[in-house]
Write an enzyme that holds these catalytic residues in place. Sequence first.
Site, PDB file in Angstrom:
ATOM      1  N   GLU A 169       0.797  -1.235   0.000  1.00 60.01           N
ATOM      2  CA  GLU A 169       0.000   0.000   0.000  1.00 60.01           C
ATOM      3  C   GLU A 169       0.831   1.287   0.000  1.00 60.01           C
ATOM      4  O   GLU A 169       0.577   2.204   0.782  1.00 60.01           O
ATOM      5  CB  GLU A 169      -0.964  -0.017   1.197  1.00 60.01           C
ATOM      6  CG  GLU A 169      -1.867  -1.230   1.170  1.00 60.01           C
ATOM      7  CD  GLU A 169      -2.766  -1.376   2.396  1.00 60.01           C
ATOM      8  OE1 GLU A 169      -2.724  -0.523   3.287  1.00 60.01           O
ATOM      9  OE2 GLU A 169      -3.511  -2.379   2.451  1.00 60.01           O
ATOM     10  N   GLU A 277      -6.319 -10.717  -1.126  1.00 53.15           N
ATOM     11  CA  GLU A 277      -7.147 -10.431   0.058  1.00 53.15           C
ATOM     12  C   GLU A 277      -8.618 -10.316  -0.342  1.00 53.15           C
ATOM     13  O   GLU A 277      -9.288  -9.318  -0.068  1.00 53.15           O
ATOM     14  CB  GLU A 277      -6.688  -9.116   0.728  1.00 53.15           C
ATOM     15  CG  GLU A 277      -5.214  -9.101   1.075  1.00 53.15           C
ATOM     16  CD  GLU A 277      -4.769  -7.844   1.807  1.00 53.15           C
ATOM     17  OE1 GLU A 277      -5.616  -7.086   2.333  1.00 53.15           O
ATOM     18  OE2 GLU A 277      -3.544  -7.596   1.861  1.00 53.15           O
TER      19      GLU A 277
HETATM   20  O1  G3I Z   1      -4.426  -7.311  18.986  1.00 54.03           O
HETATM   21  C1  G3I Z   1      -5.140  -6.171  19.471  1.00 54.03           C
HETATM   22  C2  G3I Z   1      -5.806  -6.479  20.781  1.00 54.03           C
HETATM   23  O2  G3I Z   1      -4.807  -6.759  21.743  1.00 54.03           O
HETATM   24  C3  G3I Z   1      -6.664  -5.276  21.194  1.00 54.03           C
HETATM   25  O3  G3I Z   1      -7.359  -5.590  22.356  1.00 54.03           O
HETATM   26  C4  G3I Z   1      -7.663  -4.933  20.114  1.00 54.03           C
HETATM   27  C5  G3I Z   1      -8.481  -3.685  20.459  1.00 54.03           C
HETATM   28  O4  G3I Z   1      -8.854  -2.967  19.330  1.00 54.03           O
HETATM   29  O5  G3I Z   1      -6.940  -4.662  18.934  1.00 54.03           O
HETATM   30  C6  G3I Z   1      -6.190  -5.775  18.464  1.00 54.03           C
HETATM   31  O6  G3I Z   1      -5.527  -5.396  17.305  1.00 54.03           O
HETATM   32  C7  G3I Z   1      -6.323  -5.295  16.131  1.00 54.03           C
HETATM   33  C8  G3I Z   1      -5.729  -6.234  15.094  1.00 54.03           C
HETATM   34  O7  G3I Z   1      -6.415  -6.083  13.860  1.00 54.03           O
HETATM   35  C9  G3I Z   1      -5.845  -7.709  15.517  1.00 54.03           C
HETATM   36  O8  G3I Z   1      -7.173  -8.090  15.641  1.00 54.03           O
HETATM   37  C10 G3I Z   1      -6.254  -3.861  15.634  1.00 54.03           C
HETATM   38  O9  G3I Z   1      -6.931  -2.995  16.526  1.00 54.03           O
HETATM   39  C11 G3I Z   1      -6.882  -3.760  14.253  1.00 54.03           C
HETATM   40  O10 G3I Z   1      -6.653  -2.460  13.727  1.00 54.03           O
HETATM   41  C12 G3I Z   1      -6.242  -4.769  13.336  1.00 54.03           C
HETATM   42  O11 G3I Z   1      -6.894  -4.683  12.099  1.00 54.03           O
HETATM   43  C13 G3I Z   1      -6.215  -5.335  11.024  1.00 54.03           C
HETATM   44  C14 G3I Z   1      -5.914  -4.311   9.938  1.00 54.03           C
HETATM   45  O12 G3I Z   1      -5.319  -4.982   8.833  1.00 54.03           O
HETATM   46  C15 G3I Z   1      -4.947  -3.252  10.417  1.00 54.03           C
HETATM   47  O13 G3I Z   1      -4.846  -2.261   9.461  1.00 54.03           O
HETATM   48  C16 G3I Z   1      -7.167  -6.400  10.471  1.00 54.03           C
HETATM   49  O14 G3I Z   1      -7.347  -7.434  11.439  1.00 54.03           O
HETATM   50  C17 G3I Z   1      -6.569  -7.007   9.188  1.00 54.03           C
HETATM   51  O15 G3I Z   1      -7.521  -7.834   8.584  1.00 54.03           O
HETATM   52  C18 G3I Z   1      -6.206  -5.877   8.231  1.00 54.03           C
HETATM   53  O16 G3I Z   1      -5.604  -6.437   7.093  1.00 54.03           O
HETATM   54  C19 G3I Z   1      -5.266  -5.512   6.049  1.00 54.03           C
HETATM   55  C20 G3I Z   1      -4.072  -6.075   5.323  1.00 54.03           C
HETATM   56  O17 G3I Z   1      -3.029  -6.348   6.234  1.00 54.03           O
HETATM   57  C21 G3I Z   1      -3.600  -5.122   4.234  1.00 54.03           C
HETATM   58  N1  G3I Z   1      -4.673  -4.794   3.334  1.00 54.03           N
HETATM   59  C22 G3I Z   1      -5.908  -4.319   3.959  1.00 54.03           C
HETATM   60  C23 G3I Z   1      -6.387  -5.323   5.008  1.00 54.03           C
HETATM   61  C24 G3I Z   1      -7.690  -4.902   5.591  1.00 54.03           C
HETATM   62  O18 G3I Z   1      -7.522  -3.680   6.288  1.00 54.03           O
END
Ligand code: G3I
Length: 375
Positions: A169, A277
Amino acid sequence: MKPTNLVKQLLLFTLILGCFFGVCSCETNNPKQDKTAFVTLKQAYQDYFPIGVAVSPSNLKDSLERALILAQFSSITAENVMKAGPIHPEIDRYNWEQADQVANFARAHNLKLRGHALIWHQQYPTWFFKDQQGNQISKDTLYARMRSHIHTVMNRYKDVIYAWDVVNEAVSDSVHKTYRESSPFYQIAGKEYLVKAFEFAKEADPEALLYYNDYNAVQPSKVNRIESLLEDLLQAGAPIDGVGIQGHWSIYEPSKEELTSALDLYSSLGLDIQITELDISLYRWEKHQRPLREGENQGFTASLEQKQIAQYESIFEVFRNYKEVITGVTFWNLSDRYSWLDHYPVEGRKNYPLLFDTILQPKKVYHKVVNFNQK
Ligand code: G3I
């Protein structure tokens, strides 16, 4: 466990096992009328490309989700745990535990494993760009840190990861700019950081396939900016093998024409293509997060389901027609039980973007995607 839950779990387990051994009949409720043997995704697409899924360690611990992954998919990607933030939380400390769980699962079951993602402006540890006084580091220090991170992570999984999203990205969301200039990588080093990332990755594992990965990668307004970035990389001699089209799409887009023209363009650059994805949201794409609006959580209505079926059928038809250039199709999350789209861009707006429903049963759309020969 409550008896009703127990029955549900047993039924589901039977279904998954049945699917695994290719014996259950799922097209109709009456087995006598059903001439369609159950086909799994990986069987249906074995002459086309591997079918993958993004997983978390919790998917692998849940016995039913684990069985579904093994029954249906031939490739996996770690959804979060190999990103720099989770895996390298401090300058001198790596957190291997969860990433190892995913890698060991792939090793144990002979699944292909895609690495995601080495260099990204999100989910990065804050120390990466600062010195001990909290000042921004120099370009040389940035390159030393990138090189060390890339080498350490790639070396650990060299035996099992066959392809890496090296840079994720890096293209701007603005139509006026090619590069995402707000990225700390860009701010410290300009666009050269991308070339360095690919060079470091090639040094670390000359055998791995190296990808540039992005969202909205078939959207007409962004395709040309991604093309410019790829041309810059190729001109600079960066060892890039392919482009990852993320495929966070919706029932409204892309059209077949948009998809085919992007595939034609990227393959004309001599690059391999993977859909990295994939999910089909019930809602239009929005970049910025916002609160839920009243009446917006409409559920998975019959009309939305029909639109989703039509969209999945359309894109998979194109994928099959491009099997010479598409070398993998990976779904982003396993089932509608959980999708990142339940939280983004609207927290609490339930989405139903995948082929398996909230209790892991194949949806109608699943049958359309696997039974493409029966039109
Ligand atoms: O692990 C913490 C946890 O400890 C905490 O309690 C909780 C509270 O919000 O957050 C948890 O972390 C989250 C993490 O996912 C794991 O679940 C983050 O807040 C959350 O922002 C994160 O989101 C991920 C996102 O990327 C981050 O930008 C999504 O799961 C994941 O599916 C997403 O994947 C991305 C690809 O890597 C790149 N392309 C886009 C795609 C979708 O956004």
